[in-house]
Scaffold this motif. Structure first.
Motif, PDB file in Angstrom:
ATOM      1  N   THR A 124      51.345  73.346  59.623  1.00 26.35           N
ATOM      2  CA  THR A 124      51.599  74.104  58.407  1.00 26.35           C
ATOM      3  C   THR A 124      50.815  73.480  57.263  1.00 26.35           C
ATOM      4  OG1 THR A 124      53.833  74.641  59.146  1.00 26.35           O
ATOM      5  CG2 THR A 124      53.372  74.871  56.789  1.00 26.35           C
ATOM      6  N   ALA A 125      50.093  74.309  56.507  1.00 28.23           N
ATOM      7  CA  ALA A 125      49.354  73.827  55.347  1.00 28.23           C
ATOM      8  C   ALA A 125      50.285  73.745  54.145  1.00 28.23           C
ATOM      9  CB  ALA A 125      48.187  74.754  55.041  1.00 28.23           C
ATOM     10  N   ILE A 126      50.172  72.670  53.393  1.00 31.14           N
ATOM     11  CA  ILE A 126      51.040  72.418  52.246  1.00 31.14           C
ATOM     12  C   ILE A 126      50.159  72.143  51.035  1.00 31.14           C
ATOM     13  CG2 ILE A 126      52.815  70.909  51.274  1.00 31.14           C
ATOM     14  CD1 ILE A 126      53.421  70.229  54.333  1.00 31.14           C
ATOM     15  N   CYS A 127      50.207  72.995  50.036  1.00 29.59           N
ATOM     16  CA  CYS A 127      49.489  72.782  48.777  1.00 29.59           C
ATOM     17  C   CYS A 127      50.516  72.866  47.659  1.00 29.59           C
ATOM     18  CB  CYS A 127      48.404  73.838  48.573  1.00 29.59           C
ATOM     19  SG  CYS A 127      47.103  73.803  49.819  1.00 29.59           S
ATOM     20  N   ARG A 128      50.790  71.741  47.015  1.00 28.06           N
ATOM     21  CA  ARG A 128      51.854  71.681  46.027  1.00 28.06           C
ATOM     22  C   ARG A 128      51.332  71.191  44.681  1.00 28.06           C
ATOM     23  NH1 ARG A 128      53.801  74.298  49.409  1.00 28.06           N
ATOM     24  NH2 ARG A 128      55.640  73.872  50.686  1.00 28.06           N
ATOM     25  N   THR A 129      51.832  71.824  43.636  1.00 26.29           N
ATOM     26  CA  THR A 129      51.642  71.335  42.277  1.00 26.29           C
ATOM     27  C   THR A 129      52.924  70.625  41.862  1.00 26.29           C
ATOM     28  OG1 THR A 129      50.084  73.066  41.659  1.00 26.29           O
ATOM     29  CG2 THR A 129      51.305  72.015  39.872  1.00 26.29           C
ATOM     30  N   ALA A 130      52.765  69.439  41.293  1.00 28.33           N
ATOM     31  CA  ALA A 130      53.910  68.672  40.814  1.00 28.33           C
ATOM     32  C   ALA A 130      54.113  68.937  39.323  1.00 28.33           C
ATOM     33  CB  ALA A 130      53.696  67.183  41.063  1.00 28.33           C
ATOM     34  N   VAL A 131      55.339  69.213  38.957  1.00 25.27           N
ATOM     35  CA  VAL A 131      55.683  69.517  37.568  1.00 25.27           C
ATOM     36  C   VAL A 131      56.789  68.561  37.126  1.00 25.27           C
ATOM     37  CG1 VAL A 131      56.597  71.283  36.014  1.00 25.27           C
ATOM     38  CG2 VAL A 131      55.053  71.935  37.878  1.00 25.27           C
ATOM     39  N   ARG A 132      56.691  68.071  35.904  1.00 21.37           N
ATOM     40  CA  ARG A 132      57.739  67.232  35.320  1.00 21.37           C
ATOM     41  C   ARG A 132      57.987  67.700  33.895  1.00 21.37           C
ATOM     42  NH1 ARG A 132      56.898  60.819  34.754  1.00 21.37           N
ATOM     43  NH2 ARG A 132      55.333  61.578  33.280  1.00 21.37           N
ATOM     44  N   GLY A 133      59.220  68.066  33.605  1.00 11.33           N
ATOM     45  CA  GLY A 133      59.542  68.553  32.279  1.00 11.33           C
ATOM     46  C   GLY A 133      58.775  69.814  31.914  1.00 11.33           C
ATOM     47  N   GLY A 134      58.459  70.629  32.906  1.00 16.16           N
ATOM     48  CA  GLY A 134      57.737  71.874  32.663  1.00 16.16           C
ATOM     49  C   GLY A 134      56.241  71.725  32.538  1.00 16.16           C
ATOM     50  N   ALA A 135      55.729  70.487  32.601  1.00 20.38           N
ATOM     51  CA  ALA A 135      54.293  70.246  32.433  1.00 20.38           C
ATOM     52  C   ALA A 135      53.669  69.785  33.745  1.00 20.38           C
ATOM     53  CB  ALA A 135      54.061  69.194  31.347  1.00 20.38           C
ATOM     54  N   PHE A 136      52.382  70.075  33.920  1.00 18.49           N
ATOM     55  CA  PHE A 136      51.654  69.644  35.100  1.00 18.49           C
ATOM     56  C   PHE A 136      51.699  68.123  35.212  1.00 18.49           C
ATOM     57  CE2 PHE A 136      47.811  68.045  37.122  1.00 18.49           C
ATOM     58  CZ  PHE A 136      47.727  68.810  38.273  1.00 18.49           C
ATOM     59  N   ALA A 137      52.059  67.619  36.409  1.00 21.77           N
ATOM     60  CA  ALA A 137      52.126  66.174  36.630  1.00 21.77           C
ATOM     61  C   ALA A 137      51.133  65.701  37.681  1.00 21.77           C
ATOM     62  CB  ALA A 137      53.537  65.776  37.056  1.00 21.77           C
ATOM     63  N   GLY A 138      50.678  66.621  38.561  1.00 23.95           N
ATOM     64  CA  GLY A 138      49.756  66.226  39.618  1.00 23.95           C
ATOM     65  C   GLY A 138      49.821  67.229  40.750  1.00 23.95           C
ATOM     66  N   TYR A 139      49.307  66.832  41.902  1.00 25.42           N
ATOM     67  CA  TYR A 139      49.273  67.758  43.034  1.00 25.42           C
ATOM     68  C   TYR A 139      49.184  66.970  44.323  1.00 25.42           C
ATOM     69  CZ  TYR A 139      44.278  66.786  43.585  1.00 25.42           C
ATOM     70  OH  TYR A 139      43.087  66.160  43.793  1.00 25.42           O
ATOM     71  N   LEU A 140      49.451  67.642  45.434  1.00 29.10           N
ATOM     72  CA  LEU A 140      49.199  67.070  46.748  1.00 29.10           C
ATOM     73  C   LEU A 140      48.871  68.186  47.738  1.00 29.10           C
ATOM     74  CD1 LEU A 140      51.859  67.496  48.813  1.00 29.10           C
ATOM     75  CD2 LEU A 140      52.804  65.731  47.336  1.00 29.10           C
ATOM     76  N   VAL A 141      48.059  67.828  48.717  1.00 35.60           N
ATOM     77  CA  VAL A 141      47.661  68.744  49.787  1.00 35.60           C
ATOM     78  C   VAL A 141      47.906  68.025  51.101  1.00 35.60           C
ATOM     79  CG1 VAL A 141      45.774  70.067  50.810  1.00 35.60           C
ATOM     80  CG2 VAL A 141      45.885  69.779  48.318  1.00 35.60           C
ATOM     81  N   ALA A 142      48.542  68.693  52.060  1.00 38.26           N
ATOM     82  CA  ALA A 142      48.879  68.054  53.333  1.00 38.26           C
ATOM     83  C   ALA A 142      48.926  69.083  54.442  1.00 38.26           C
ATOM     84  CB  ALA A 142      50.229  67.339  53.216  1.00 38.26           C
ATOM     85  N   LEU A 143      48.952  68.589  55.664  1.00 39.12           N
ATOM     86  CA  LEU A 143      49.226  69.387  56.854  1.00 39.12           C
ATOM     87  C   LEU A 143      50.429  68.774  57.543  1.00 39.12           C
ATOM     88  CD1 LEU A 143      45.622  69.785  58.329  1.00 39.12           C
ATOM     89  CD2 LEU A 143      46.929  71.541  57.122  1.00 39.12           C
ATOM     90  N   SER A 144      51.277  69.619  58.107  1.00 42.41           N
ATOM     91  CA  SER A 144      52.460  69.128  58.804  1.00 42.41           C
ATOM     92  C   SER A 144      52.495  69.703  60.213  1.00 42.41           C
ATOM     93  CB  SER A 144      53.730  69.522  58.043  1.00 42.41           C
ATOM     94  OG  SER A 144      54.880  69.001  58.680  1.00 42.41           O
ATOM     95  N   ALA A 145      52.659  68.822  61.208  1.00 43.87           N
ATOM     96  CA  ALA A 145      52.722  69.279  62.602  1.00 43.87           C
ATOM     97  C   ALA A 145      53.349  68.199  63.468  1.00 43.87           C
ATOM     98  CB  ALA A 145      51.329  69.601  63.128  1.00 43.87           C
ATOM     99  N   ASP A 146      54.152  68.604  64.422  1.00 39.41           N
ATOM    100  CA  ASP A 146      54.722  67.692  65.423  1.00 39.41           C
ATOM    101  C   ASP A 146      55.386  66.477  64.792  1.00 39.41           C
ATOM    102  OD1 ASP A 146      53.793  69.343  67.487  1.00 39.41           O
ATOM    103  OD2 ASP A 146      51.850  68.325  67.525  1.00 39.41           O
ATOM    104  N   GLY A 147      56.098  66.700  63.701  1.00 37.90           N
ATOM    105  CA  GLY A 147      56.826  65.605  63.069  1.00 37.90           C
ATOM    106  C   GLY A 147      55.977  64.674  62.237  1.00 37.90           C
TER     107      GLY A 147
END
Length: 326
Positions: free
Chosen positions: A212-235
């Motif tokens: 599964t592809a994971i593209c996330r934006t991190a938000v803190r207090g309603g403002a952009f805080a950062g991001y991460l991109v990952a793949l998830s498979a087989d634990g």
């Protein structure tokens, strides 16, 4: 005398018929070919990507290479790079020096253009490319336990799906996180869009893929805080890239922990990736174990003016994320 020319559709089809087994990630030949046709039409690729053929006087295909021209920073200098990928010689033309002659021509053209460096990732060890003047850079792979640790603090971080309007903030966070490194790829909006399109084009063609592809934006207090991109498979949660606004390491640690919490909730228990060594201190609960990579080893050849490797670089200083891989 052999020459370097843009590959024709027929040549690309012949090249990929053999090479897709190496670089297609399990895609069929037709799917792999369609993916690259699609990517070649993106705005960044139209300007900064070409598939070349090395052909003889009789027009016979001798070897081939993909060339990308991202912006890179080496120490204090910034400029275009010639990033070399998918060096491939047809089986019936191998061991005759065609690839080496082609790469010398590629480097010569890059030097004449004034490109800052030539860059590649090797899967065949470093000796062959060292003979052509390239220097291997330290590169790690890491594995660990996706432990949340006692007293986990996420500092109010909320993760949401990444959307196109996040791109300017993502680009700035990536640049901020790279400023302390001696070598970095500098992305603009078109380049980031190409990186995203490349990942999407591959995953969309992976029918029945187990990750599964994971593209996330991190938000803190309603403002952009950062991001991460990952793949998830087989634990396993395979982290592809992460950065915090302003390059704040403590904020990055909070984003990583928020991502780990989400991954654990989805069943992942292990973390892996080409991770920076500083992650060992940022998230000590992951108990990361690092080893030198045997594949996708970055190699660099400074080209222009005063560009040179003034000293050896550590794995952290020369670190490039998987999404910078060509």
């Amino acid at each position: 005398m052999p020459r370097l020319v843009p590959a024709t559709e027929e040549q690309v089809r012949r090249i990929t018929a053999e090479s897709h087994a190496l670089w297609g990630g399990g895609l069929s030949h037709e799917a792999y070919l369609a993916m690259w046709v699609e990517l070649a039409r993106t705005p960044w690729a139209r300007r900064f990507y070409r598939h070349y053929a090395w052909v003889g006087d009789d027009g016979v295909l001798l070897s081939s290479v993909k060339i990308y021209r991202p912006v890179v920073r080496l120490f204090e200098r910034t400029g275009r790079a010639t990033a070399i990928g998918a060096v491939f010689t047809p089986r019936d033309r191998r061991r005759r020096g065609h690839a080496a002659a082609m790469l010398r021509a590629v480097v010569g053209e890059a030097r004449d253009r004034g490109d800052l460096v030539a860059l590649l990732f090797t899967d065949i060890g470093t000796t062959y490319y060292e003979r052509l003047g390239f220097t291997p850079l330290p590169a790690d792979a890491a594995e660990g336990v996706l432990d949340l640790g006692p007293g986990r603090a996420e500092q109010g971080i909320v993760l949401r799906a990444m959307v196109p309007s996040d791109s300017p903030s993502v680009i700035e966070a990536h640049e901020s996180s790279s400023r302390a490194r001696c070598l970095a790829v500098v992305r603009d909006l078109e380049h980031w869009s190409f990186v995203v399109a490349r990942s999407r084009a591959f995953l969309e063609r992976r029918d029945g893929a187990d990750w599964t592809a994971i593209c996330r934006t991190a938000v803190r207090g309603g403002a952009f805080a950062g991001y991460l991109v990952a793949l998830s498979a087989d634990g396993t949660w395979n982290l592809r890239e992460a950065a915090a606004a302003g390059g704040d390491p403590q904020l990055l640690a909070a984003i990583l922990r928020a991502g780990a919490a989400e991954a654990r909730a989805s069943g992942a228990r292990r973390v892996s990736g080409w991770l920076p060594r500083e992650f060992r201190e940022l998230v000590p609960e992951w108990r990361l174990r690092f080893r030198a990579r045997e594949h996708a080893i970055p190699m660099l050849l400074p080209l222009a003016g005063e560009a040179h490797l003034s000293r050896p670089m550590s794995a952290s200083e020369a670190y490039l994320w998987p999404m910078d891989h060509f």
